[in-house]
Scaffold this active site. Structure first.
Site, PDB file in Angstrom:
ATOM      1  N   GLY A  60     -29.690 108.409 -18.298  1.00  0.00           N
ATOM      2  CA  GLY A  60     -28.281 108.675 -17.982  1.00  0.00           C
ATOM      3  C   GLY A  60     -27.719 109.792 -18.845  1.00  0.00           C
ATOM      4  O   GLY A  60     -26.878 110.578 -18.394  1.00  0.00           O
ATOM      5  N   ALA A  61     -28.192 109.878 -20.079  1.00  0.00           N
ATOM      6  CA  ALA A  61     -27.672 110.917 -20.965  1.00  0.00           C
ATOM      7  C   ALA A  61     -27.989 112.303 -20.419  1.00  0.00           C
ATOM      8  O   ALA A  61     -27.191 113.237 -20.543  1.00  0.00           O
ATOM      9  CB  ALA A  61     -28.238 110.745 -22.372  1.00  0.00           C
ATOM     10  N   GLY A 115       4.930 106.795 -37.898  1.00  0.00           N
ATOM     11  CA  GLY A 115       5.552 106.514 -36.599  1.00  0.00           C
ATOM     12  C   GLY A 115       5.406 107.679 -35.640  1.00  0.00           C
ATOM     13  O   GLY A 115       4.312 108.160 -35.366  1.00  0.00           O
ATOM     14  N   GLY A 116       6.563 108.144 -35.133  1.00  0.00           N
ATOM     15  CA  GLY A 116       6.566 109.216 -34.145  1.00  0.00           C
ATOM     16  C   GLY A 116       5.906 110.478 -34.657  1.00  0.00           C
ATOM     17  O   GLY A 116       5.310 111.246 -33.885  1.00  0.00           O
TER      18      GLY A 116
END
Ligand SMILES: CCC(=O)SCCNC(=O)CCNC(=O)[C@H](O)C(C)(C)COP(=O)(O)OP(=O)(O)OC[C@H]1O[C@@H](n2cnc3c(N)ncnc32)[C@H](O)[C@@H]1OP(=O)(O)O
Length: 514
Positions: free
Chosen positions: A404-405, A169-170
């Protein structure tokens, strides 16, 4: 006064002793150290100063009135690592399974506030079961206060989470908000809900380690940046990481004296990297050759191995290195590599660590899985992180840098301060074969011998657009260098950029792709 002091000593002894031998034996039987042994390993000897060791909860119900141990299951305070102040909080699993109640939470809130105010790193040693079930909503509110402070401290002080037990959890959410997560194999786990809940909800059978063990998070989910076999090594490595980080965002990382000559020629690089752009090699060896004493700390070493993110020193000063790894998926950029590098670039920028980018990248990974998985927005995270970074940024293109890389990975056009290339560099929209197939498709199809035509067109395209000096002639790389000069050139360039200052237009914050 002596009587009072004796009484204080007795109370302190009880608080220090913790919950007693059976609980300690159970902790040891699981192969785990106790909370104070861990703090002893993390901090310089004798430097720990505890805060609120006598704190006890005031909760009622479920028999809690009768069980009010000192510390309330978390030890908090500060000490030093290599002489520099570090704040720490550490769950004591022997008390309520390290679960967080109201008093426990307010102790953590206080130490986090102190770390932010003092401008010093915060290390959490996590061994806790999340919200203390008996305290209900007050426990949940306690976690809210931690998350809020984690976020406030983000980019202000380094926050390091060390997972040393089953964290649910937390106790798993908070680390996810911090800069680095360390785990220990076999003894530490992170999950939102444990195997019992998983079985009840989905019917899946899985062990704690299978669900959220160190290898799962260091190799598959990317939640953990580091994984080690034992607590001692893990805490030693936390100390090493801290030695590379500034205390806060107003300082530079600590510089060391350096015996490795700044002008050392890196002759080995001439043989380490094959000239044929399709042949793999180990980029880690290239990094080793360039940096001080061959020493570097790889972040997320086992996740998204097609990109390397590492902290190292050049002439004694800390740098962040982002490098494609041609021996894994040919060094391509995919979803995970983009996320890994984006977070690293952001961390470096937040903590004044200059970034050196070593490029050998064939492009983004094509494919349905990648497109449907959101490569566009994940790749954009890396683009955004580089565009936003104001620390000194240097790029070096070793071999290929396509499409693009090439742009995303700190090209000159998105703000690199300096761009160098080796004489083997090949910068283009795509590889020559792919390019010829697109732009000469008709000629190839119409040719008597399509293969011969394809070979001729590939050669033509290469000769025209893909020679190593094409970018240099257009000023898109600042210089083409001999690989042996790499270390000297980088050190010299970083020294020039040491005083870099970049202003950005005023805004509340950007809206980065998620
Ligand atoms: C922010 C929202 C949240 O945090 S919700 C998350 C709430 N927590 C959970 O669901 C985790 C519940 N606990 C567990 O699944 C297990 O205890 C885990 C963490 C996996 C550890 O298992 P194991 O190593 O076998 O220990 P154990 O179960 O024997 O527990 C040791 C002692 O600790 C206690 N404990 C455990 N969890 C809590 C809790 N959340 N609140 C209060 N006490 C808790 C157990 O009752 C046990 O106590 P005792 O030693 O029998 O007195």
């Amino acid at each position: 006064m002596r009587l009072h002091v004796a009484e204080l000593a007795a109370i302190r002894d009880r608080a220090l002793a913790g919950p007693g031998e059976p609980a300690t034996a159970a902790q040891k039987a699981k192969g785990k150290l106790t909370v104070r042994e861990r703090i002893g390993l993390l901090l310089d000897e004798g430097s720990f100063r505890e805060v609120e060791p006598l704190r006890r909860h005031r909760a009622t119900g479920f028999g809690l009135e009768a069980k009010r141990p000192y510390t309330d299951g978390v030890v908090t305070g500060w000490g030093t690592v290599e002489g520099r102040t570090v704040f720490v909080y550490a769950h004591d699993f022997r008390i309520f399974g390290g679960a967080l109640g109201e008093a426990h939470a307010t102790k953590i809130h206080k130490i986090m506030d102190m770390a932010i105010a003092a401008g010093a790193p915060l290390v959490s040693l996590n061994d806790g079961a999340g919200a203390r079930i008996q305290e209900g909503v007050t426990a949940l509110a306690g976690y809210g206060g931690i998350f809020q402070r984690n976020t406030k401290a983000s980019g202000v002080i380094p926050q390091i989470s060390v997972m040393l037990g089953p964290c649910a959890g937390g106790a798993a959410y908070s680390p996810a908000l911090t800069d680095f997560v360390f785990m220990v194999r076999e003894t530490s786990q992170m999950f939102i809900t444990g195997p019992d809940v998983v079985r009840a909800v989905t019917g899946e059978e899985i062990t704690q380690n299978g669900l959220g063990g160190a290898d799962v998070h260091a190799e598959t989910s990317g939640v953990a940046h580091f994984a080690y076999d034992d607590e001692e090594t893990c805490l030693e490595e936390v100390r090493y990481l801290l030695s590379m980080l500034p205390s806060n965002n107003r300082e530079n990382p600590p510089a060391h004296g350096c015996d490795d000559p700044a002008g050392r020629a890196c002759q080995a690089l001439l043989d380490l990297v094959p000239v044929d752009g399709n042949r793999p090699y180990d980029m880690a060896k290239v990094i080793e050759e360039i940096v001080d004493d061959g020493d570097f700390l790889e972040v997320h070493e086992r996740w998204a191995r097609n990109i390397i993110c590492a902290l190292a020193r050049l002439d004694g000063k800390v740098v962040g290195i982002v490098a494609n790894q041609p021996q894994s998926l040919a060094g391509v950029l995919d979803i995970e590599a983009s996320e890994k590098a984006a977070r690293f670039v952001q961390m470096c920028d937040a903590f004044n660590i200059p970034i050196v980018t070593l490029l050998d990248v064939p492009g983004f990974l094509p494919g349905v899985d990648q497109e449907h998985g959101g490569i566009i927005r994940h790749g954009a995270k890396l683009l955004y992180a580089y565009c936003n970074a104001t620390v000194p940024r240097i790029s070096l293109i070793l071999r290929k840098a396509y499409g693009g890389a090439y742009i995303v990975m700190n090209s000159q056009s998105i703000g690199a301060d300096l761009t160098y290339a080796w004489p083997t560099n090949e910068i283009a929209v795509m590889g020559a074969e792919g390019a010829a197939n697109v732009i000469f498709r008709r000629q190839i199809a119409a040719a008597e011998d399509p293969e011969a035509m394809r070979t001729r067109m590939v050669k033509e395209y290469k000769a025209e657009l893909m020679h190593p000096y094409y970018a240099a002639e257009r000023g898109l790389v600042d210089d083409v260098i001999d690989p042996a000069e790499t270390r000297e050139v980088l050190i010299n360039s970083l020294a020039m950029l040491a005083g870099k200052h970049a202003d950005r237009p005023s805004r509340k914050h950007g809206n980065p792709p998620q």
